[in-house]
Write a protein that holds these residues in place. Structure first.
Motif, mmCIF file in Angstrom:
data_model
loop_
_atom_site.group_PDB
_atom_site.id
_atom_site.type_symbol
_atom_site.label_atom_id
_atom_site.label_comp_id
_atom_site.label_asym_id
_atom_site.label_seq_id
_atom_site.Cartn_x
_atom_site.Cartn_y
_atom_site.Cartn_z
ATOM 1 N N THR A 1 0.844 -1.197 0.000
ATOM 2 C CA THR A 1 0.000 0.000 0.000
ATOM 3 C C THR A 1 0.880 1.249 0.000
ATOM 4 N N GLY A 2 0.250 2.381 0.072
ATOM 5 C CA GLY A 2 0.999 3.639 0.096
ATOM 6 C C GLY A 2 0.101 4.730 0.642
ATOM 7 N N ARG A 3 0.501 5.942 0.415
ATOM 8 C CA ARG A 3 -0.275 7.077 0.911
ATOM 9 C C ARG A 3 -1.701 7.031 0.335
ATOM 10 N N GLY A 4 -2.696 7.312 1.189
ATOM 11 C CA GLY A 4 -4.088 7.366 0.733
ATOM 12 C C GLY A 4 -4.725 6.004 0.540
ATOM 13 N N LYS A 5 -4.110 4.937 1.058
ATOM 14 C CA LYS A 5 -4.631 3.584 0.814
ATOM 15 C C LYS A 5 -5.183 2.939 2.090
ATOM 16 N N ARG A 6 -5.392 3.738 3.137
ATOM 17 C CA ARG A 6 -5.845 3.186 4.416
ATOM 18 C C ARG A 6 -7.155 2.398 4.305
ATOM 19 N N GLY B 1 7.095 3.449 0.057
ATOM 20 C CA GLY B 1 7.218 4.875 0.399
ATOM 21 C C GLY B 1 6.844 5.800 -0.746
ATOM 22 N N GLU B 2 7.283 5.448 -1.934
ATOM 23 C CA GLU B 2 7.025 6.277 -3.113
ATOM 24 C C GLU B 2 6.644 5.343 -4.252
ATOM 25 N N PRO B 3 5.648 5.707 -5.075
ATOM 26 C CA PRO B 3 5.272 4.806 -6.174
ATOM 27 C C PRO B 3 6.294 4.838 -7.309
ATOM 28 N N LEU B 4 7.390 4.114 -7.136
ATOM 29 C CA LEU B 4 8.493 4.171 -8.106
ATOM 30 C C LEU B 4 8.346 3.152 -9.232
ATOM 31 N N GLY B 5 7.212 2.433 -9.220
ATOM 32 C CA GLY B 5 6.979 1.468 -10.284
ATOM 33 C C GLY B 5 6.626 0.097 -9.722
ATOM 34 N N VAL C 1 9.640 -4.394 -2.320
ATOM 35 C CA VAL C 1 9.445 -4.132 -0.885
ATOM 36 C C VAL C 1 8.828 -5.342 -0.156
ATOM 37 N N ALA C 2 8.467 -6.379 -0.912
ATOM 38 C CA ALA C 2 7.907 -7.601 -0.303
ATOM 39 C C ALA C 2 8.997 -8.573 0.149
ATOM 40 N N GLY D 1 8.859 5.088 -18.674
ATOM 41 C CA GLY D 1 8.146 5.990 -17.765
ATOM 42 C C GLY D 1 8.969 6.378 -16.543
ATOM 43 N N GLY D 2 10.270 6.064 -16.567
ATOM 44 C CA GLY D 2 11.115 6.381 -15.411
ATOM 45 C C GLY D 2 10.846 5.470 -14.221
ATOM 46 N N GLU D 3 10.084 4.369 -14.435
ATOM 47 C CA GLU D 3 9.715 3.483 -13.326
ATOM 48 C C GLU D 3 10.593 2.236 -13.270
#
Ligand code: UTP
Length: 308
Positions: free
Chosen positions: A58-63, A106-110, A117-118, A231-233
């Motif tokens: 998850t990330g920001r706004g996914k609570r 932390g950041e949606p880097l792709g 992160v898993a 896309g820089g991801e």
């Protein structure tokens, strides 16, 4: 001996920009398809395939994703006092669907970064990756078959579907060795190469990677080596390409029943198909669609609307 696949990673930390404005303040994975959020279908698909350990990225706004799979005592109390037993069971069962864990990207880097992160949670087990915005309307047949293919061959497996050449630039694209091409049969193929979002004219094939994968932990080392790509991801596809340098990767080719609910059109398609499948809604909903078509002069096309 190949280990049993009992863990799934569900990346759900993307920004969902294709579905704005609906996704400005709510995760696209929580968009309702009929009466369940999309990600609940994904979790249920994992459970049906024998997976009992699920990690949602998850990330920001996914609570709201975490809240959805948690107990909600106030609501349960309310339903209990009102005697709404069926709804109470539905709400309670949600919290017992599987052992669900969360980790934040932390950041949606792709997508590749989301999978990386898993690493700690997965450890040295094989695991499935299931995109949180990809629905399979198939009783988990594809995922089960992919797990079986992994258990037979020991290699990573990616889900593949043949798409029109004009569309291949929206997907990862696999160059495959496919002796049964054209038969339409679901099948296991050898992947020879893989590339993210190729230009349709340069794509090595029209086999698109869909949102289901089975990996061994070697994917994490590959992801460490991947630099930002399209896309820089950090692209998962680029890590799979690195896996091909050291061993085989298989594809599982299937036909239909997959929807990317991050796309508005696929979201509508998924809603219609799943509503029609429902015992409680399918009949009246089909009648509505037929009536709508009749009112538009026997067609659902936009032009038909002008004639009424
Ligand atoms: P998408 O590319 O469909 O997600 O990634 P997105 O970036 O949210 O989409 P748009 O293009 O802006 O609309 C497929 C899956 O991977 C997750 C997404 O949440 C989605 O379930 N994802 C993507 C992550 O978890 N982290 C990322 O950095 C990117």
């Amino acid at each position: 001996m190949t280990q049993v696949v009992s863990c799934a990673v569900i990346p759900a930390a993307g920004l969902g920009t294709r579905f704005l404005p609906a996704t400005k303040a709510q995760p696209k994975e929580m968009l309702p398809v009929v009466d369940k959020p999309a990600i609940q279908y994904v979790v249920e698909e994992a459970v049906r395939a024998g997976i009992d350990d699920i990690l949602i990225i998850t990330g920001r706004g996914k609570r709201s994703i975490e809240d959805h799979f948690d107990r909600q005592f106030e609501l349960e109390y309310f339903l209990e006092t009102k005697g709404k037993e069926k709804m109470l069971t539905t709400v309670r069962d949600l919290a017992d669907l599987a052992d669900i864990h969360y980790v934040r990207q932390g950041e949606p880097l792709g997508l590749g970064h989301a999978v990386s992160v898993a690493r700690k949670h997965v450890g040295d087990r094989p695991f499935a990756v299931m995109l949180g915005d990809d629905l399979m309307v198939d009783e988990s047949r594809v995922l089960k078959a992919m797990i079986a293919a992994h258990e037979t061959h020991g290699s990573p497996v990616v889900a593949l579907r043949d798409v029109p050449r004009a569309d291949i630039g929206s997907y990862g694209c696999a160059d495959v060795d496919d002796p049964d091409e054209g038969t339409g049969r679901p099948r296991v193929v050898a992947v020879r190469g893989i590339v993210e979002k190729p230009h349709p004219a340069e794509a090595p094939s029209t086999m698109a990677v869909m949102g289901r994968y089975v990996f061994t932990p070697e994917i994490f080392a590959a992801l460490d080596e991947v630099r930002p790509g399209v896309g820089g991801e950090i692209q998962l596809t680029d890590a799979i390409a690195l896996l091909l340098d050291t061993g085989p990767v298989n594809g599982y080719v299937f036909d239909d029943g997959r929807y990317d609910i991050g796309s508005k059109l696929d979201y509508l398609r998924a809603t219609v198909e799943l509503a029609l499948q429902r015992d409680d809604l399918g009949g009246p909903f089909a009648a509505f669609l037929e009536d709508l078509m009749a009112r538009r002069g026997g067609t659902l096309s936009a032009a038909g609307a002008d004639r009424t």
